[in-house]
Design a protein around this motif. Structure first.
Motif, PDB file in Angstrom:
ATOM      1  N   VAL A  85      33.209 -62.449  46.431  1.00 30.09           N
ATOM      2  CA  VAL A  85      33.658 -63.438  47.713  1.00 30.09           C
ATOM      3  C   VAL A  85      33.808 -64.646  47.172  1.00 30.09           C
ATOM      4  CG1 VAL A  85      32.894 -64.351  50.080  1.00 30.09           C
ATOM      5  CG2 VAL A  85      32.814 -61.746  49.477  1.00 30.09           C
ATOM      6  N   TRP A  89      37.410 -66.711  47.198  1.00 29.72           N
ATOM      7  CA  TRP A  89      37.615 -67.873  48.014  1.00 29.72           C
ATOM      8  C   TRP A  89      38.065 -68.934  47.042  1.00 29.72           C
ATOM      9  CZ3 TRP A  89      36.064 -65.275  51.797  1.00 29.72           C
ATOM     10  CH2 TRP A  89      35.918 -65.827  53.036  1.00 29.72           C
ATOM     11  N   ALA A 108      31.523 -63.089  55.577  1.00 30.04           N
ATOM     12  CA  ALA A 108      32.271 -62.140  54.852  1.00 30.04           C
ATOM     13  C   ALA A 108      31.452 -61.263  53.883  1.00 30.04           C
ATOM     14  CB  ALA A 108      33.351 -62.917  53.766  1.00 30.04           C
ATOM     15  N   ILE A 144      39.148 -62.072  51.407  1.00 36.53           N
ATOM     16  CA  ILE A 144      38.247 -60.927  51.916  1.00 36.53           C
ATOM     17  C   ILE A 144      38.917 -59.636  51.330  1.00 36.53           C
ATOM     18  CG2 ILE A 144      37.267 -59.402  53.474  1.00 36.53           C
ATOM     19  CD1 ILE A 144      37.108 -62.165  55.461  1.00 36.53           C
ATOM     20  N   ALA A 147      38.282 -59.736  47.454  1.00 29.72           N
ATOM     21  CA  ALA A 147      36.763 -59.400  47.309  1.00 29.72           C
ATOM     22  C   ALA A 147      36.534 -57.947  47.443  1.00 29.72           C
ATOM     23  CB  ALA A 147      35.985 -60.280  48.143  1.00 29.72           C
TER      24      ALA A 147
END
Length: 152
Positions: A85, A89, A108, A144, A147
């Protein structure tokens, strides 16, 4: 002034604080856990994750405080930004002002732990309680999804 114990990130902190001091300021100012942000200050009901931070410490019934983003010992996040994550990001350039990012990232991470292959609708529904005043929702969704590919 009241003396109390707060359990934060698995560590007990004995503090002496005015009973009406907001928990947010105790975390930020007394314990130097600055990942928790002061948002709008309006105590709105939409971002439910904010409300408990505005409560006076004396009214926090359970003196255990969850895992703010500084808890890098948590197996789900990494201090070197290598968690999927965190990497997503950065790759999607999600943050703008940064106020909501701690909550967005933690939400998340928790979401992906239960839903490793989420749909856009599931992401939108889950993340709807986290308000982003900069409106980076499309980047959040892309991060998201990115990830999730690495987590799955």
């Amino acid at each position: 002034m009241a003396r109390m114990n707060l359990l934060v990130n698995g560590k007990t902190h004995e503090i002496e604080v005015a009973s009406e001091a907001p928990l947010l300021w105790v975390l930020r100012d007394m314990l130097a856990l600055t990942g928790t942000k002061f948002g709008c200050g309006m105590a709105c009901v939409a971002p439910a994750r904010c409300i408990w931070m505005e409560k006076p410490c004396a009214r926090v019934k359970r003196r255990w405080i969850g895992r703010p983003t500084e808890d890098h010992n948590d197996r789900r996040l990494s201090a070197d930004r290598s968690h999927p994550v965190q990497k997503a990001w950065i790759a999607e350039q999600v943050p703008q002002c940064g106020y909501c990012q701690s909550g967005q990232i933690m939400q998340a991470v928790a979401f992906l732990a239960k839903h490793p292959r989420p749909t856009n609708e599931e992401i939108d529904q889950t993340m709807s309680g986290n308000i982003c005043r900069c409106g980076t929702y499309c980047r959040i969704r892309r991060a998201i999804q990115r990830a999730a590919k690495e987590v799955a």
